[in-house]
Motif scaffolding. Structure first.
Motif, PDB file in Angstrom:
ATOM      1  N   UNK A 122     -15.073  19.724  -7.930  1.00  0.00           N
ATOM      2  CA  UNK A 122     -14.700  18.602  -8.803  1.00  0.00           C
ATOM      3  C   UNK A 122     -14.149  17.453  -7.959  1.00  0.00           C
ATOM      4  N   UNK A 123     -13.423  16.581  -8.643  1.00  0.00           N
ATOM      5  CA  UNK A 123     -12.834  15.437  -7.916  1.00  0.00           C
ATOM      6  C   UNK A 123     -11.572  14.971  -8.634  1.00  0.00           C
ATOM      7  N   UNK A 124     -10.720  14.324  -7.881  1.00  0.00           N
ATOM      8  CA  UNK A 124      -9.525  13.691  -8.440  1.00  0.00           C
ATOM      9  C   UNK A 124      -9.606  12.193  -8.143  1.00  0.00           C
ATOM     10  N   UNK A 125      -9.434  11.380  -9.199  1.00  0.00           N
ATOM     11  CA  UNK A 125      -9.467   9.920  -9.036  1.00  0.00           C
ATOM     12  C   UNK A 125      -8.077   9.326  -9.205  1.00  0.00           C
ATOM     13  N   UNK A 126      -7.766   8.360  -8.396  1.00  0.00           N
ATOM     14  CA  UNK A 126      -6.463   7.684  -8.471  1.00  0.00           C
ATOM     15  C   UNK A 126      -6.694   6.199  -8.780  1.00  0.00           C
ATOM     16  N   UNK A 127      -5.864   5.677  -9.641  1.00  0.00           N
ATOM     17  CA  UNK A 127      -5.913   4.241  -9.973  1.00  0.00           C
ATOM     18  C   UNK A 127      -4.560   3.622  -9.594  1.00  0.00           C
ATOM     19  N   UNK A 150      -4.583  16.633  -0.391  1.00  0.00           N
ATOM     20  CA  UNK A 150      -4.427  17.874   0.371  1.00  0.00           C
ATOM     21  C   UNK A 150      -3.642  18.906  -0.430  1.00  0.00           C
ATOM     22  N   UNK A 151      -2.599  18.457  -1.115  1.00  0.00           N
ATOM     23  CA  UNK A 151      -1.772  19.366  -1.931  1.00  0.00           C
ATOM     24  C   UNK A 151      -2.606  19.958  -3.070  1.00  0.00           C
ATOM     25  N   UNK A 152      -3.380  19.112  -3.716  1.00  0.00           N
ATOM     26  CA  UNK A 152      -4.169  19.597  -4.852  1.00  0.00           C
ATOM     27  C   UNK A 152      -5.268  20.558  -4.401  1.00  0.00           C
ATOM     28  N   UNK A 153      -5.828  20.359  -3.231  1.00  0.00           N
ATOM     29  CA  UNK A 153      -6.839  21.279  -2.700  1.00  0.00           C
ATOM     30  C   UNK A 153      -6.240  22.634  -2.352  1.00  0.00           C
ATOM     31  N   UNK A 154      -4.938  22.665  -2.139  1.00  0.00           N
ATOM     32  CA  UNK A 154      -4.269  23.922  -1.813  1.00  0.00           C
ATOM     33  C   UNK A 154      -3.956  24.735  -3.066  1.00  0.00           C
ATOM     34  N   UNK A 155      -4.047  24.110  -4.230  1.00  0.00           N
ATOM     35  CA  UNK A 155      -3.701  24.804  -5.466  1.00  0.00           C
ATOM     36  C   UNK A 155      -4.911  25.570  -6.022  1.00  0.00           C
ATOM     37  N   UNK A 156      -4.667  26.773  -6.488  1.00  0.00           N
ATOM     38  CA  UNK A 156      -5.712  27.553  -7.134  1.00  0.00           C
ATOM     39  C   UNK A 156      -5.900  27.070  -8.571  1.00  0.00           C
ATOM     40  N   UNK A 203       0.817  -1.225   0.000  1.00  0.00           N
ATOM     41  CA  UNK A 203       0.000   0.000   0.000  1.00  0.00           C
ATOM     42  C   UNK A 203       0.849   1.272   0.000  1.00  0.00           C
ATOM     43  N   UNK A 204       2.074   1.149  -0.529  1.00  0.00           N
ATOM     44  CA  UNK A 204       3.004   2.278  -0.512  1.00  0.00           C
ATOM     45  C   UNK A 204       2.417   3.490  -1.237  1.00  0.00           C
ATOM     46  N   UNK A 205       1.887   3.302  -2.436  1.00  0.00           N
ATOM     47  CA  UNK A 205       1.353   4.426  -3.215  1.00  0.00           C
ATOM     48  C   UNK A 205      -0.011   4.859  -2.673  1.00  0.00           C
ATOM     49  N   UNK A 206      -0.794   3.915  -2.187  1.00  0.00           N
ATOM     50  CA  UNK A 206      -2.082   4.265  -1.605  1.00  0.00           C
ATOM     51  C   UNK A 206      -1.895   5.176  -0.399  1.00  0.00           C
ATOM     52  N   UNK A 207      -0.833   4.944   0.347  1.00  0.00           N
ATOM     53  CA  UNK A 207      -0.562   5.756   1.529  1.00  0.00           C
ATOM     54  C   UNK A 207      -0.191   7.184   1.201  1.00  0.00           C
ATOM     55  N   UNK A 208       0.210   7.474  -0.030  1.00  0.00           N
ATOM     56  CA  UNK A 208       0.583   8.840  -0.416  1.00  0.00           C
ATOM     57  C   UNK A 208      -0.611   9.663  -0.914  1.00  0.00           C
ATOM     58  N   UNK A 209      -1.737   9.001  -1.138  1.00  0.00           N
ATOM     59  CA  UNK A 209      -2.895   9.692  -1.736  1.00  0.00           C
ATOM     60  C   UNK A 209      -3.429  10.816  -0.845  1.00  0.00           C
TER      61      UNK A 209
END
Length: 493
Positions: A148-153, A66-72, A55-61
């Motif tokens: 909106x939303x961000x999806x991760x695969x 949070x980072x993307x929500x901080x971006x305008x 779950x290494x990459x899942x743990x970074x989501x």
């Protein structure tokens, strides 16, 4: 050798069946043990952070969301470059969608959202695309409203979480998968070899017996072997056939056998009168008669001739015994290094009596102390013969060098003396039967010409070779190389 018995042994079918179950059981146990070891190693690597967890990459989501929500203007396609600098694309695919569920940008081309209402139902919900997990997270504006939303695969697997280590992890994964098959192959080979050995031994014994029959040797019995019932019956049938064949060929071989026995009988019969002559001559030597000096000289000559004749008879008897088809070596396990050093000590004492410098060296080249199997009595006969020749023809204050090497399969002996060497231009002739040199090493002591021939015969029966030459520095050089016999090899029946 023991006679074959008509007793019941395990059948070939039951032997194969039990071997199969044994192979299967050992393979299962070995595979589980191997998996346990690999599991412990993998756990240690995870603990030391040498390998990323599944779950290494899942743990970074969460941090990425949070980072993307901080971006305008995160829903502006121009933000793609900034976002992709932060997302580890080697393990995560992403997709940014607006409130209508339409794809704005990202690395996922496939759409998992049908409409705005569908987006609301799928937020923070695990979706599945074959072996991939897909999950959408809300993107909020400054007022905290959904924009909106961000999806991760991603995949939840160790291999997917360690892209840089795939070159190592893939082979390990394959190895883990193939472990049971490897052990099945390994134990099939080992157990199959053991079973085949039980099966092959009777066949080899039958082949050996067939060769002995071809060499006109029928005075033997097949030894009893712990084999299968069917093969024991086969060996019993072969034994009965051999006995029947022996009776039918008895007359055919009679003349040939009588010829060989006649030579041995003549040698044996000559020994008795020569021994009597020796006894009478010894009596005459002790008696006081006229002209004792001359009589003593004659008697000494007769006495020496008798000794030489007796020695010849002994060698003829020995030669007859060695050339018989039924003669076999009495192989036994021997501590070769200790035995050779003991022989060297004996030879050193003999050299001291003649004021000869004796140099002996024993080299043990074996990696492990593997046993050496030899017919020690016969090999001593060979070595003593070679050494006594060197001692006889090496002058006082001369040199004799003896080098011996012991390795895993061979015993090598080299003897070099400072005597006159061999007179013949072809020193190998000294191993011919009844060969006598007419110069340097023949001397005036006389010999039968059988000693070195007997030595060569014994060496060959050990699967070895013996050679003679004149050394460049002068003197005779003899080299002996024999194989270490296998256990039971050359044993008399």
């Amino acid at each position: 050798m023991g006679k074959l018995k008509r007793d019941k042994r395990k059948s070939l079918r039951s032997s194969i069946t039990s071997s199969f179950y044994l192979m299967l059981g050992l393979s299962v146990v070995a595979a589980f043990l191997t998996w346990a070891i690999l599991f412990v190693i993998f756990a240690l690597l995870l603990q030391n952070e040498r390998v990323n967890p599944a779950n290494y990459y899942e743990g970074q989501i969460p941090a990425l969301v949070e980072y993307m929500n901080e971006q305008e203007h995160i829903l502006d396609s121009a933000a793609k470059e900034i976002v992709e600098k932060r997302i580890p694309l080697e393990g995560l695919d992403y997709q940014v969608v607006n409130l209508a569920g339409e794809i704005v940008y990202g690395t996922i081309a496939k759409s998992y959202i049908d409409s705005g209402s569908d987006l609301l139902t799928k937020l923070n919900t695990n979706l599945y695309d074959r072996n991939f997990f897909v999950k959408y997270y809300p993107l909020l504006d400054e007022q905290g409203l959904l924009q909106g939303a961000v999806g991760f695969r991603y995949q939840l697997s160790v291999l997917a979480a360690n892209q840089e280590g795939k070159a190592v992890l893939y082979p390990l994964a394959i190895l883990t998968f193939l472990t049971p098959f490897f052990y099945i192959f390994l134990f099939s080979y080992v157990i199959g070899k053991r079973l085949s050995s039980r099966i092959e031994k009777p066949f080899n014994k039958i082949i050996e017996s067939a060769n002995r029959i071809r060499n006109h040797e029928l005075d033997f019995s097949l030894s009893y072997m712990d084999s299968t019932e069917e093969l024991n019956q086969l060996m019993l049938a072969f034994e009965e056939m051999k006995e029947a064949l022996k009776e039918s060929l008895e007359q055919q071989w009679k003349l040939e056998r009588e010829r060989k026995e006649m030579v041995a009988a003549i040698a044996h019969d000559l020994k008795t009168p020569l021994t009597i002559i020796q006894g009478h001559v010894e009596g005459l030597i002790e008696a006081k008669n006229q002209n004792p000096e001359r009589q003593q000289r004659y008697l000494d000559t007769i006495y020496k001739s008798c000794l030489r004749s007796i020695q010849l008879i002994k060698e003829l008897n020995e030669l007859s015994k060695l050339e018989q088809a039924e003669f076999t070596l009495q192989a036994a396990e021997v501590n070769a290094v200790n035995w050779l050093r003991e022989k060297a000590s004996q030879y050193e004492l003999l050299c001291e009596e003649k004021h000869i410098s004796f140099h002996a060296q024993v080299i043990d080249n074996r990696s492990e102390q593997s046993p050496v199997w030899l017919d020690v009595e016969r090999m001593e006969q060979v070595i003593d013969n070679i050494f006594m020749n060197s001692l006889r023809f090496t002058p006082d204050n001369g040199d004799i060098k003896w080098l011996t090497k012991v390795d895993e399969q061979y015993l090598t002996l080299e003897l070099l003396d400072s005597g006159p060497g061999f007179a013949s231009k072809n020193p190998s002739k000294v191993f011919e039967k009844f060969y006598r040199e007419d110069a340097a090493r023949s001397g005036d002591s006389g010999h039968s010409g059988l000693g070195l021939f007997i030595a060569q015969t014994i060496v060959k029966k050990h699967g070895g070779e013996i050679s003679a030459a004149n050394h460049e520095a002068g003197g005779a050089y003899v080299k002996i190389r024999v194989k270490s016999l296998k256990p039971d090899a050359g044993q008399a029946p």
